[in-house]
Design a protein around this motif. Structure first.
Motif, PDB file in Angstrom:
ATOM      1  N   VAL A 194       0.846  -1.190   0.000  1.00 39.99           N
ATOM      2  CA  VAL A 194       0.000   0.000   0.000  1.00 39.99           C
ATOM      3  C   VAL A 194       0.883   1.242   0.000  1.00 39.99           C
ATOM      4  CG1 VAL A 194      -1.618   1.348   1.382  1.00 39.99           C
ATOM      5  CG2 VAL A 194      -1.953  -1.120   1.125  1.00 39.99           C
ATOM      6  N   GLY A 195       0.571   2.169  -0.893  1.00 37.75           N
ATOM      7  CA  GLY A 195       1.374   3.376  -0.986  1.00 37.75           C
ATOM      8  C   GLY A 195       2.462   3.287  -2.019  1.00 37.75           C
ATOM      9  N   ALA A 196       2.737   2.093  -2.527  1.00 37.40           N
ATOM     10  CA  ALA A 196       3.756   1.916  -3.554  1.00 37.40           C
ATOM     11  C   ALA A 196       3.170   2.305  -4.904  1.00 37.40           C
ATOM     12  CB  ALA A 196       4.228   0.463  -3.588  1.00 37.40           C
ATOM     13  N   PRO A 197       3.987   2.873  -5.782  1.00 40.19           N
ATOM     14  CA  PRO A 197       3.502   3.204  -7.125  1.00 40.19           C
ATOM     15  C   PRO A 197       3.280   1.924  -7.933  1.00 40.19           C
ATOM     16  CG  PRO A 197       5.858   3.534  -6.974  1.00 40.19           C
ATOM     17  CD  PRO A 197       5.401   3.200  -5.592  1.00 40.19           C
ATOM     18  N   PRO A 198       2.550   2.012  -9.047  1.00 46.15           N
ATOM     19  CA  PRO A 198       2.334   0.808  -9.857  1.00 46.15           C
ATOM     20  C   PRO A 198       3.647   0.308 -10.436  1.00 46.15           C
ATOM     21  CG  PRO A 198       1.529   2.764 -10.979  1.00 46.15           C
ATOM     22  CD  PRO A 198       1.860   3.184  -9.592  1.00 46.15           C
ATOM     23  N   PRO A 199       3.777  -1.013 -10.608  1.00 45.19           N
ATOM     24  CA  PRO A 199       5.030  -1.585 -11.143  1.00 45.19           C
ATOM     25  C   PRO A 199       5.354  -1.041 -12.530  1.00 45.19           C
ATOM     26  CG  PRO A 199       3.648  -3.293 -10.187  1.00 45.19           C
ATOM     27  CD  PRO A 199       2.809  -2.057 -10.255  1.00 45.19           C
ATOM     28  N   GLN A 200       6.649  -0.860 -12.758  1.00 41.41           N
ATOM     29  CA  GLN A 200       7.153  -0.396 -14.047  1.00 41.41           C
ATOM     30  C   GLN A 200       8.117  -1.430 -14.614  1.00 41.41           C
ATOM     31  OE1 GLN A 200       6.198   2.655 -15.435  1.00 41.41           O
ATOM     32  NE2 GLN A 200       4.799   2.800 -13.688  1.00 41.41           N
ATOM     33  N   GLN A 201       8.088  -1.597 -15.912  1.00 42.30           N
ATOM     34  CA  GLN A 201       9.000  -2.527 -16.576  1.00 42.30           C
ATOM     35  C   GLN A 201      10.297  -1.811 -16.922  1.00 42.30           C
ATOM     36  OE1 GLN A 201       7.380  -5.616 -17.480  1.00 42.30           O
ATOM     37  NE2 GLN A 201       9.323  -6.601 -17.990  1.00 42.30           N
ATOM     38  N   GLY A 202      11.420  -2.508 -16.712  1.00 44.94           N
ATOM     39  CA  GLY A 202      12.691  -1.965 -17.151  1.00 44.94           C
ATOM     40  C   GLY A 202      13.623  -1.597 -16.020  1.00 44.94           C
ATOM     41  N   GLY A 203      14.844  -1.246 -16.391  1.00 47.41           N
ATOM     42  CA  GLY A 203      15.855  -0.863 -15.422  1.00 47.41           C
ATOM     43  C   GLY A 203      16.599  -2.063 -14.879  1.00 47.41           C
ATOM     44  N   GLU A 204      17.676  -1.793 -14.190  1.00 47.97           N
ATOM     45  CA  GLU A 204      18.436  -2.857 -13.537  1.00 47.97           C
ATOM     46  C   GLU A 204      19.016  -2.351 -12.232  1.00 47.97           C
ATOM     47  OE1 GLU A 204      21.146  -3.214 -17.162  1.00 47.97           O
ATOM     48  OE2 GLU A 204      22.550  -3.512 -15.519  1.00 47.97           O
ATOM     49  N   ILE A 205      19.292  -3.278 -11.333  1.00 42.47           N
ATOM     50  CA  ILE A 205      19.787  -2.913 -10.014  1.00 42.47           C
ATOM     51  C   ILE A 205      20.998  -3.763  -9.657  1.00 42.47           C
ATOM     52  CG2 ILE A 205      17.509  -2.194  -9.213  1.00 42.47           C
ATOM     53  CD1 ILE A 205      17.397  -4.816  -7.580  1.00 42.47           C
ATOM     54  N   THR A 206      21.735  -3.292  -8.649  1.00 40.70           N
ATOM     55  CA  THR A 206      22.869  -4.038  -8.107  1.00 40.70           C
ATOM     56  C   THR A 206      22.630  -4.270  -6.613  1.00 40.70           C
ATOM     57  OG1 THR A 206      24.403  -3.098  -9.714  1.00 40.70           O
ATOM     58  CG2 THR A 206      25.365  -4.027  -7.718  1.00 40.70           C
ATOM     59  N   VAL A 207      22.822  -5.499  -6.189  1.00 43.37           N
ATOM     60  CA  VAL A 207      22.527  -5.909  -4.819  1.00 43.37           C
ATOM     61  C   VAL A 207      23.810  -6.439  -4.167  1.00 43.37           C
ATOM     62  CG1 VAL A 207      21.129  -7.432  -3.368  1.00 43.37           C
ATOM     63  CG2 VAL A 207      20.188  -6.547  -5.514  1.00 43.37           C
ATOM     64  N   ALA A 208      24.086  -5.984  -2.950  1.00 39.75           N
ATOM     65  CA  ALA A 208      25.277  -6.474  -2.235  1.00 39.75           C
ATOM     66  C   ALA A 208      24.963  -7.785  -1.521  1.00 39.75           C
ATOM     67  CB  ALA A 208      25.741  -5.440  -1.219  1.00 39.75           C
ATOM     68  N   ILE A 209      25.851  -8.759  -1.695  1.00 38.69           N
ATOM     69  CA  ILE A 209      25.869  -9.960  -0.869  1.00 38.69           C
ATOM     70  C   ILE A 209      27.232 -10.005  -0.190  1.00 38.69           C
ATOM     71  CG2 ILE A 209      24.170 -11.227  -2.218  1.00 38.69           C
ATOM     72  CD1 ILE A 209      26.455 -12.692  -3.603  1.00 38.69           C
ATOM     73  N   VAL A 210      27.434 -10.963   0.718  1.00 41.57           N
ATOM     74  CA  VAL A 210      28.627 -10.900   1.564  1.00 41.57           C
ATOM     75  C   VAL A 210      29.755 -11.813   1.091  1.00 41.57           C
ATOM     76  CG1 VAL A 210      29.502 -11.244   3.911  1.00 41.57           C
ATOM     77  CG2 VAL A 210      27.243 -10.243   3.554  1.00 41.57           C
ATOM     78  N   VAL A 211      29.436 -13.023   0.733  1.00 48.15           N
ATOM     79  CA  VAL A 211      30.499 -13.982   0.415  1.00 48.15           C
ATOM     80  C   VAL A 211      30.248 -14.621  -0.946  1.00 48.15           C
ATOM     81  CG1 VAL A 211      30.950 -14.518   2.831  1.00 48.15           C
ATOM     82  CG2 VAL A 211      29.315 -15.907   1.546  1.00 48.15           C
ATOM     83  N   GLU A 212      31.311 -15.189  -1.490  1.00 47.20           N
ATOM     84  CA  GLU A 212      31.217 -15.900  -2.763  1.00 47.20           C
ATOM     85  C   GLU A 212      31.233 -17.403  -2.497  1.00 47.20           C
ATOM     86  OE1 GLU A 212      34.630 -15.805  -5.494  1.00 47.20           O
ATOM     87  OE2 GLU A 212      33.159 -15.229  -7.036  1.00 47.20           O
ATOM     88  N   PRO A 213      30.191 -18.112  -2.888  1.00 46.96           N
ATOM     89  CA  PRO A 213      30.174 -19.560  -2.660  1.00 46.96           C
ATOM     90  C   PRO A 213      31.097 -20.263  -3.641  1.00 46.96           C
ATOM     91  CG  PRO A 213      28.234 -18.916  -3.886  1.00 46.96           C
ATOM     92  CD  PRO A 213      28.968 -17.642  -3.564  1.00 46.96           C
ATOM     93  N   PRO A 214      31.346 -21.561  -3.427  1.00 44.76           N
ATOM     94  CA  PRO A 214      32.236 -22.288  -4.337  1.00 44.76           C
ATOM     95  C   PRO A 214      31.625 -22.537  -5.700  1.00 44.76           C
ATOM     96  CG  PRO A 214      31.332 -23.750  -2.643  1.00 44.76           C
ATOM     97  CD  PRO A 214      30.951 -22.361  -2.258  1.00 44.76           C
ATOM     98  N   GLY A 215      30.366 -22.303  -5.870  1.00 39.71           N
ATOM     99  CA  GLY A 215      29.676 -22.479  -7.152  1.00 39.71           C
ATOM    100  C   GLY A 215      28.236 -22.078  -6.949  1.00 39.71           C
ATOM    101  N   TRP A 216      27.398 -22.290  -7.971  1.00 37.57           N
ATOM    102  CA  TRP A 216      26.034 -21.762  -7.892  1.00 37.57           C
ATOM    103  C   TRP A 216      24.974 -22.848  -8.001  1.00 37.57           C
ATOM    104  CZ3 TRP A 216      25.843 -17.057  -6.029  1.00 37.57           C
ATOM    105  CH2 TRP A 216      26.992 -16.256  -6.151  1.00 37.57           C
TER     106      TRP A 216
END
Length: 492
Positions: free
Chosen positions: A17-39
């Motif tokens: 509630v209070g959030a604007p309607p979703p928009q398509q497009g754009g990109e983001i960068t997210v911080a994580i802490v460690v790198e696992p040995p694989g995915w």
């Protein structure tokens, strides 16, 4: 099931509630802490894999949504026989893997043939021990069980039950291929991974064009990057003091949600002197949990006394060995350590664990226990401590939900071996009634607390820091996942 999905949608709408309607497009960068040995989440227990890939890249027959509810995934529906021994899943049609191949029943058969093989290297073959056979007919797959399994459906929703194309297990570690709304585009080792929207996704398309998960271990560097606009979100292990700074910044937002994490001081129960119950009790009595929460975590956290966060269905509020340094000294003397005791204490690279670990070392010193603290790299922690149990004390946040069953595995890294507990867990697994099952698991929670297997220090909230115009990300953690399938920017 339609009713369940409608409820989920309403709850999400209410939270937005209070959030604007979703928009398509754009990109983001997210911080994580460690790198696992694989995915590949089926060959490593590193929760960082699940945070990046669960729901974003990989899907299973069923999935956990943002509220912890089990929803259809690659199976659009399922039926259970009256005796609970036959589970038939109708597979979703028109599903394409990221490599262009078509999802079929053969992929499901291959997945669970490997998952059930204890020699195949799968992370959790114990999740599938009730399965006798898996067969396919057309677009249906049937699991036939040797006995009713209360946790089967939940286990099929876990990250380790994701499905990828048959015969590709050797390449999934470095080049994951799933069916999710994002495809794995690039892994720059030591730096970041990039996901891009998969335009042939079988369901609702992701709003964002791409997401980059950047590995930033230092909390101060995370905050500086967020404030400078170099990243858009800190998705895990946000430090409490950074949370307070984010809260005061009008350009940023802070969300505080629930999580299934237990910050655990783990003790090697098979190694002397920790094999002595009196020593483990003394260590538990020596730790002032509330002081840690108030002094080191600025009040973010809830003290717990067993392996269950407050949102688990089998949570019990128990503390058989409350903070009592004098009693800790008495127990050490009874165990033959009236002149003190020295232990090694190894800390993984997560900031909260290291901070809490440093305080615990100080509190242990007050009762005569010298904890020689060493910081270790993540890959070292996974291989030497978690896999080979070569340690005395360590600390880690156990974030996987409904995982108290690990205390039934004598080979798990804290090497706890109790046949009564194993029998209780077996009874719980076979219980069809949910209430009966949870009561049995509460008995397990009480037993491991009484035996001071570990010290369950606290359950932290799930804190997220993000730019103010980013919406739709998960604000709770029913399972470790930085799920961005519904995330969007107000103005891409």
């Amino acid at each position: 099931m339609k009713h369940l999905l409608a409820l989920s949608t309403l709850l999400f709408a209410a939270s937005a509630v209070g959030a604007p309607p979703p928009q398509q497009g754009g990109e983001i960068t997210v911080a994580i802490v460690v790198e696992p040995p694989g995915w590949d989440p089926t060959v490593s227990n590193s929760q960082e894999i699940n945070r990046v890939t669960y729901g974003n890249v990989y899907e299973g027959l069923v999935m956990l949504n943002r509220h912890g509810e089990i929803t259809p995934g690659l199976a659009e529906s399922w039926e259970v026989s009256e005796d609970g021994l036959s589970w038939t899943f109708t597979l979703r049609e028109g599903v394409t893997f990221h490599d262009g191949s078509t999802f079929t029943a053969e992929d499901v058969l291959a997945k669970f043939e490997r998952a059930r093989d204890p020699d195949a290297g799968h992370t959790h073959p114990e999740y599938y021990t009730a399965i006798d056979t898996v067969s396919a007919e057309g677009n249906t797959v049937t699991f036939t069980l040797t006995h009713p399994s209360a946790s089967l459906l939940y286990n099929l929703a876990r990250p380790s039950s994701i499905i990828y194309p048959a015969g590709t297990e050797e390449t999934q570690r470095t080049a994951p291929v799933g069916t999710g709304p994002f495809r794995f585009a690039e892994w720059v080792r030591g730096s970041e991974v990039r996901l891009e929207r998969f335009d042939d996704y079988h369901g609702e398309s992701a709003y964002l064009d791409a997401v980059t998960f950047r590995i930033i271990e230092d909390p101060s560097a995370q905050l500086a990057a967020l404030q400078a606009g170099d990243i858009d979100m800190v998705g895990v292990a946000l430090s409490p003091e950074n949370a307070l700074q984010v809260q005061a910044d009008p350009n940023l937002k802070l969300t505080e949600g629930s999580a299934t994490t237990e910050i655990t001081l783990a003790m090697n129960n098979a190694r002397e002197p920790l094999s002595d119950l009196r020593v483990r009790q003394a260590i538990t009595h020596a730790i002032d949990k509330q002081a840690i929460i108030e002094g080191a975590l600025f009040g973010f956290g809830t003290p717990i006394g067993t392996h269950a966060s407050p949102i688990e269905p089998y949570f019990i509020d128990v503390e058989p060995y409350p903070y009592d340094p004098e009693r800790a000294r008495e127990l050490l003397a009874e165990a033959g350590f009236e002149d003190g005791l020295t232990l090694t204490f190894e800390l993984p690279p997560y900031p909260i664990e290291r901070r809490v670990g440093e305080v615990i070392a100080q509190q242990l010193a007050d009762v005569g226990i010298t904890a020689n603290v060493t910081n270790v790299e993540w890959t070292t922690w996974l291989e030497r401590i978690f896999t080979n149990a070569d340690y005395e004390l360590t600390i880690i946040g156990h974030s996987e939900p409904r995982d108290i069953g690990i205390y039934g595995n004598p080979e798990y890294y804290f090497r706890y071996n109790n046949r009564d507990v194993q029998a209780l867990l077996e009874q719980a697994e076979r219980a069809v009634d949910e209430t009966e099952r949870n009561e049995l698991l509460k008995e397990v929670a009480q037993r491991i607390a009484d035996e001071a297997v570990n010290v369950w220090v606290l359950s932290p909230p799930y804190l997220v820091a993000a730019r103010a115009d980013l919406y739709g990300f998960w604000e709770d953690q029913p399972t470790p996942a930085i799920n961005l399938t519904e995330a969007y920017l107000a103005q891409p």
